[in-house]
Design a protein around this motif. Structure first.
Motif, PDB file in Angstrom:
ATOM      1  N   LEU A  39      -6.838   3.498 102.550  1.00 23.41           N
ATOM      2  CA  LEU A  39      -6.297   3.174 101.231  1.00 23.41           C
ATOM      3  C   LEU A  39      -7.150   2.092 100.603  1.00 23.41           C
ATOM      4  O   LEU A  39      -7.660   1.206 101.300  1.00 23.41           O
ATOM      5  CB  LEU A  39      -4.853   2.672 101.397  1.00 23.41           C
ATOM      6  CG  LEU A  39      -4.118   2.204 100.142  1.00 23.41           C
ATOM      7  CD1 LEU A  39      -3.784   3.373  99.243  1.00 23.41           C
ATOM      8  CD2 LEU A  39      -2.835   1.453 100.527  1.00 23.41           C
ATOM      9  N   GLY A  40      -7.297   2.154  99.314  1.00 24.24           N
ATOM     10  CA  GLY A  40      -8.053   1.103  98.651  1.00 24.24           C
ATOM     11  C   GLY A  40      -8.243   1.438  97.189  1.00 24.24           C
ATOM     12  O   GLY A  40      -7.989   2.559  96.765  1.00 24.24           O
ATOM     13  N   THR A 192      -6.509   8.104 100.314  1.00 25.57           N
ATOM     14  CA  THR A 192      -5.691   8.144  99.101  1.00 25.57           C
ATOM     15  C   THR A 192      -5.799   6.810  98.370  1.00 25.57           C
ATOM     16  O   THR A 192      -6.235   5.813  98.937  1.00 25.57           O
ATOM     17  CB  THR A 192      -4.207   8.435  99.426  1.00 25.57           C
ATOM     18  OG1 THR A 192      -3.483   8.541  98.202  1.00 25.57           O
ATOM     19  CG2 THR A 192      -3.584   7.333 100.260  1.00 25.57           C
ATOM     20  N   HIS A 193      -5.420   6.813  97.075  1.00 22.23           N
ATOM     21  CA  HIS A 193      -5.274   5.530  96.388  1.00 22.23           C
ATOM     22  C   HIS A 193      -3.817   5.321  95.984  1.00 22.23           C
ATOM     23  O   HIS A 193      -3.480   4.405  95.254  1.00 22.23           O
ATOM     24  CB  HIS A 193      -6.209   5.448  95.170  1.00 22.23           C
ATOM     25  CG  HIS A 193      -5.963   6.537  94.176  1.00 22.23           C
ATOM     26  ND1 HIS A 193      -6.792   7.616  94.050  1.00 22.23           N
ATOM     27  CD2 HIS A 193      -4.966   6.729  93.296  1.00 22.23           C
ATOM     28  CE1 HIS A 193      -6.320   8.414  93.118  1.00 22.23           C
ATOM     29  NE2 HIS A 193      -5.211   7.908  92.655  1.00 22.23           N
ATOM     30  N   ASP A 194      -2.959   6.226  96.499  1.00 23.82           N
ATOM     31  CA  ASP A 194      -1.543   6.202  96.153  1.00 23.82           C
ATOM     32  C   ASP A 194      -0.798   5.399  97.234  1.00 23.82           C
ATOM     33  O   ASP A 194      -0.679   5.838  98.377  1.00 23.82           O
ATOM     34  CB  ASP A 194      -1.051   7.663  96.087  1.00 23.82           C
ATOM     35  CG  ASP A 194       0.425   7.773  95.742  1.00 23.82           C
ATOM     36  OD1 ASP A 194       1.168   6.787  95.952  1.00 23.82           O
ATOM     37  OD2 ASP A 194       0.838   8.839  95.284  1.00 23.82           O
ATOM     38  N   ILE A 195      -0.301   4.211  96.856  1.00 23.34           N
ATOM     39  CA  ILE A 195       0.317   3.310  97.830  1.00 23.34           C
ATOM     40  C   ILE A 195       1.533   3.956  98.493  1.00 23.34           C
ATOM     41  O   ILE A 195       1.690   3.934  99.713  1.00 23.34           O
ATOM     42  CB  ILE A 195       0.721   1.974  97.145  1.00 23.34           C
ATOM     43  CG1 ILE A 195      -0.529   1.271  96.615  1.00 23.34           C
ATOM     44  CG2 ILE A 195       1.472   1.069  98.110  1.00 23.34           C
ATOM     45  CD1 ILE A 195      -0.234   0.019  95.806  1.00 23.34           C
ATOM     46  N   ARG A 246       5.073  -4.026  98.070  1.00 26.90           N
ATOM     47  CA  ARG A 246       4.731  -5.198  97.277  1.00 26.90           C
ATOM     48  C   ARG A 246       3.471  -5.870  97.828  1.00 26.90           C
ATOM     49  O   ARG A 246       2.542  -6.190  97.079  1.00 26.90           O
ATOM     50  CB  ARG A 246       5.903  -6.188  97.309  1.00 26.90           C
ATOM     51  CG  ARG A 246       5.735  -7.404  96.436  1.00 26.90           C
ATOM     52  CD  ARG A 246       6.714  -8.473  96.870  1.00 26.90           C
ATOM     53  NE  ARG A 246       6.460  -8.881  98.260  1.00 26.90           N
ATOM     54  CZ  ARG A 246       7.388  -9.401  99.083  1.00 26.90           C
ATOM     55  NH1 ARG A 246       8.630  -9.562  98.671  1.00 26.90           N
ATOM     56  NH2 ARG A 246       7.060  -9.755 100.311  1.00 26.90           N
ATOM     57  N   ASP A 247       3.406  -6.034  99.149  1.00 28.18           N
ATOM     58  CA  ASP A 247       2.246  -6.691  99.763  1.00 28.18           C
ATOM     59  C   ASP A 247       0.954  -5.926  99.469  1.00 28.18           C
ATOM     60  O   ASP A 247      -0.083  -6.514  99.168  1.00 28.18           O
ATOM     61  CB  ASP A 247       2.432  -6.815 101.279  1.00 28.18           C
ATOM     62  CG  ASP A 247       3.523  -7.829 101.626  1.00 28.18           C
ATOM     63  OD1 ASP A 247       3.936  -8.577 100.701  1.00 28.18           O
ATOM     64  OD2 ASP A 247       3.961  -7.863 102.790  1.00 28.18           O
ATOM     65  N   MET A 252      -4.138  -4.927  96.294  1.00 24.69           N
ATOM     66  CA  MET A 252      -4.852  -4.156  95.272  1.00 24.69           C
ATOM     67  C   MET A 252      -5.205  -5.045  94.087  1.00 24.69           C
ATOM     68  O   MET A 252      -6.322  -5.022  93.584  1.00 24.69           O
ATOM     69  CB  MET A 252      -3.958  -3.008  94.756  1.00 24.69           C
ATOM     70  CG  MET A 252      -3.883  -1.835  95.687  1.00 24.69           C
ATOM     71  SD  MET A 252      -5.136  -0.597  95.292  1.00 24.69           S
ATOM     72  CE  MET A 252      -4.520   0.810  96.181  1.00 24.69           C
ATOM     73  N   ARG A 253      -4.208  -5.862  93.654  1.00 29.61           N
ATOM     74  CA  ARG A 253      -4.429  -6.694  92.487  1.00 29.61           C
ATOM     75  C   ARG A 253      -5.490  -7.764  92.761  1.00 29.61           C
ATOM     76  O   ARG A 253      -6.313  -8.059  91.895  1.00 29.61           O
ATOM     77  CB  ARG A 253      -3.128  -7.358  92.033  1.00 29.61           C
ATOM     78  CG  ARG A 253      -3.240  -7.976  90.651  1.00 29.61           C
ATOM     79  CD  ARG A 253      -1.985  -8.676  90.229  1.00 29.61           C
ATOM     80  NE  ARG A 253      -0.853  -7.774  90.111  1.00 29.61           N
ATOM     81  CZ  ARG A 253      -0.642  -6.988  89.049  1.00 29.61           C
ATOM     82  NH1 ARG A 253      -1.487  -6.990  88.051  1.00 29.61           N
ATOM     83  NH2 ARG A 253       0.414  -6.208  88.992  1.00 29.61           N
ATOM     84  N   GLN A 254      -5.456  -8.314  93.988  1.00 27.29           N
ATOM     85  CA  GLN A 254      -6.501  -9.281  94.364  1.00 27.29           C
ATOM     86  C   GLN A 254      -7.878  -8.673  94.180  1.00 27.29           C
ATOM     87  O   GLN A 254      -8.800  -9.307  93.680  1.00 27.29           O
ATOM     88  CB  GLN A 254      -6.351  -9.674  95.836  1.00 27.29           C
ATOM     89  CG  GLN A 254      -5.458 -10.865  96.066  1.00 27.29           C
ATOM     90  CD  GLN A 254      -5.219 -11.075  97.556  1.00 27.29           C
ATOM     91  OE1 GLN A 254      -6.010 -10.625  98.381  1.00 27.29           O
ATOM     92  NE2 GLN A 254      -4.122 -11.726  97.883  1.00 27.29           N
ATOM     93  N   GLN A 255      -7.990  -7.412  94.608  1.00 33.09           N
ATOM     94  CA  GLN A 255      -9.265  -6.719  94.469  1.00 33.09           C
ATOM     95  C   GLN A 255      -9.669  -6.635  93.008  1.00 33.09           C
ATOM     96  O   GLN A 255     -10.801  -6.913  92.650  1.00 33.09           O
ATOM     97  CB  GLN A 255      -9.162  -5.303  95.058  1.00 33.09           C
ATOM     98  CG  GLN A 255      -9.105  -5.300  96.545  1.00 33.09           C
ATOM     99  CD  GLN A 255     -10.340  -5.928  97.140  1.00 33.09           C
ATOM    100  OE1 GLN A 255     -11.449  -5.643  96.717  1.00 33.09           O
ATOM    101  NE2 GLN A 255     -10.144  -6.821  98.085  1.00 33.09           N
TER     102      GLN A 255
END
Lengths: 263, 270
Positions: A39-40, A192-195, A246-247, A252-255
């Motif tokens: 994931l990423g 995937t990119h789907d959390i 959430r984690d 993802m947002r940090q990235q």
């Protein structure tokens, strides 16, 4: 069955003659019967990693081994399901599923039996003699999965296999894939990119950062109590699901944030 | 209460029209063409010797079709097309497919082919006449040269368009190079090979007429040149009509063959 990536790096020729480092120092292992999800964020090179495992791309550095054998090209021990539909349109569903067996000269009767079994596993028996043109997107992906499984690979590689499907079909396919993993005991490495998809499907999530892509976190969704759940809503209501989602979103947002600062 | 659908103006941007209207419009254009032609002849705007009326052309055509000589001419022309086109296809289709599959073969052949493509085939007529005399040789050769290089490139380009995922899928299922060529690339490109052949057959007719006008004693083109000597404009035009109809017929045959050979193709996805 043990897939081992050791210090994998990948560089591409960049504009103006330089090189772009897509992937740096990626190491991880996938063990027998595991469902492992890469994931990423987009651009982290997760598909490139999967393609290197499939042998369709070569790493610039490091080695990939399957049960100790170094991977240096595609092979039927690593079956791949692509995001794009790959049902051969000139073959019926049955002929598609038999395709890999025909390549290595399996006798017609055995071919037919094996194909019938896997066509049934993906609920396409009614369409066995249809051409792909009459199938929906989800059905085409089921053909691709059955075709790969009928070839009996050591590991099933899936590159955003449900990315082109609508939301409802997607979760049906996720549940079907889990059922197949349970039934066949196959090891699955999926991108995937789907959390939500990653949390529902994965025994383990390998989270990749980007520019260059590297392993940022190795996440075991412990809240699933070490088992697979056949219905997605059962996972969604487990305590711990929301926290993990959430984690991962924060990761993802940090990235994305790192990206903005860098730019 | 439902309101009746409002009539759309005929010229609405990009809007579909009924099949009946489409046919009517197509026929109308032809009728207009013949009407202007007939008018020009009736009103004496043109010399009938140079441009006979459409009815005269039609009656000449019917008369010609009842003579065996005319059928021999048609047969000679069709045979030339068939032989030369078969020869060109036998070479161009396999070569185009391997050139589209292996970069090294493309790099080897393509610069050579490209040069030949830019040479107008009729420029070879004098030398072809010297080499092959006046029999069937130079005609078949001209048609072959005119078609083969273009057909190779068309087939090569279509082969390159075979989706890479198809090829990679076969690789991950254990397909060897030869197996992938045979079980993925060939069946995937085959429908487009037929399309390419259909396109090139039209070109073939063009060269046929040139060959027959320049150096032939039979065939539709030669018949037209004979008619010119006796100022039989109506026969020339009947010849043109026959060539047009034969071309159209070939095109139709290829379309029908395409539908029958490849029933699995999703027409809506094109």
């Amino acid at each position: 069955m043990r897939l081992k990536l050791e210090r994998i790096g990948k560089t591409f020729p960049g504009p103006k003659g330089g090189t772009v480092e897509a992937i740096r120092d990626v190491s991880f292992e996938v063990g027998g019967n595991e469902v492992c999800v890469l994931l990423g964020p987009s651009g982290c090179g997760k598909s490139t990693i999967l393609r290197m495992v499939a042998g369709l791309d070569r790493p610039s550095s490091g080695t990939i081994t399957l049960d100790g054998r170094v991977i240096d090209g595609p092979g039927r021990d690593r079956g791949m399901v692509f995001q794009a539909y790959t049902s051969f349109d000139w073959l019926t569903v049955r002929q598609n599923v038999e395709y890999g067996l025909r390549l290595r000269g399996v006798a017609a009767s055995e071919r037919r039996d094996r194909a019938a079994h896997f066509i049934d596993l993906v609920h396409l028996t009614k369409f066995a003699d249809s051409y792909p043109k009459v199938l929906s997107g989800g059905m085409k992906q089921r053909v691709a999965i059955a075709r790969t499984l009928a070839n009996d690979p050591e590991i099933l590689l899936m590159d955003e296999p449900f990315g082109a499907l609508d939301a409802e079909t997607r979760w049906h396919m996720q549940e079907l894939s889990i059922a197949i993993a349970e039934e066949t005991g196959k090891t699955i490495l999926m991108v995937t990119h789907d959390i939500e998809e990653s949390i529902f499907m994965a025994d383990r999530i390998i989270f990749l950062s980007r520019h260059p892509g590297t392993v940022a976190a190795n996440i075991v969704p412990a809240f699933k109590q070490g088992r697979r759940w056949s219905r997605k809503e059962d996972v969604l209501e487990l305590p711990g699901y929301a926290e993990l989602e959430r984690d991962i979103m924060r990761l993802m947002r940090q990235q994305a944030g790192a990206e903005t600062e860098a730019a | 209460m439902t309101t009746p659908p409002r009539r759309r103006p005929l010229l609405t941007l990009r809007a579909p029209i009924a099949r009946r209207s489409a046919v009517a419009l197509g026929v109308a254009c032809w009728l207009l063409f013949f009407a202007i032609w007939q008018f020009a002849v009736s009103a004496g705007l043109v010399t009938e010797l140079l441009l006979p009326s459409p009815f005269k052309v039609l009656s000449t055509l019917v008369a010609l079709l009842s003579t065996p000589d005319f059928w021999i001419d048609i047969g000679a022309s069709v045979l030339r097309i068939l032989v030369s086109f078969a020869l060109a296809s036998v070479i161009a289709v396999p070569l185009g497919i391997v050139m589209g599959s292996f970069r090294a073969l493309e790099a080897f052949f393509n610069p050579f082919m490209a040069a030949w493509r830019y040479l107008p085939a009729p420029s070879f007529i004098p030398v072809l006449l010297m080499w092959f005399g006046t029999g069937e040789g130079p005609k078949i050769a001209l048609l072959f040269v005119g078609v083969v290089f273009f057909l190779i490139v068309l087939v090569m380009d279509y082969t390159k368009q075979v989706r890479p995922e198809f090829i990679e899928t076969s690789m991950t299922l254990g397909g060897t190079r030869g197996q992938i060529l045979r079980t993925v690339i060939v069946p995937a490109v085959l429908p487009n090979v037929v399309v390419a052949m259909r396109q090139m057959l039209a070109v073939s007719w063009t060269y046929l007429v040139i060959a027959e006008i320049v150096a032939s004693t039979n065939g539709i083109g030669a018949m037209m040149m004979r008619a010119r000597r006796f100022l039989h404009t109506d026969e020339i035009m009947a010849g043109i009509v026959v060539i047009g109809v034969l071309g159209l017929l070939c095109d139709m045959l290829f379309r029908i063959a395409h539908r029958l050979l490849f029933p699995y193709i999703d027409e809506s996805a094109r």
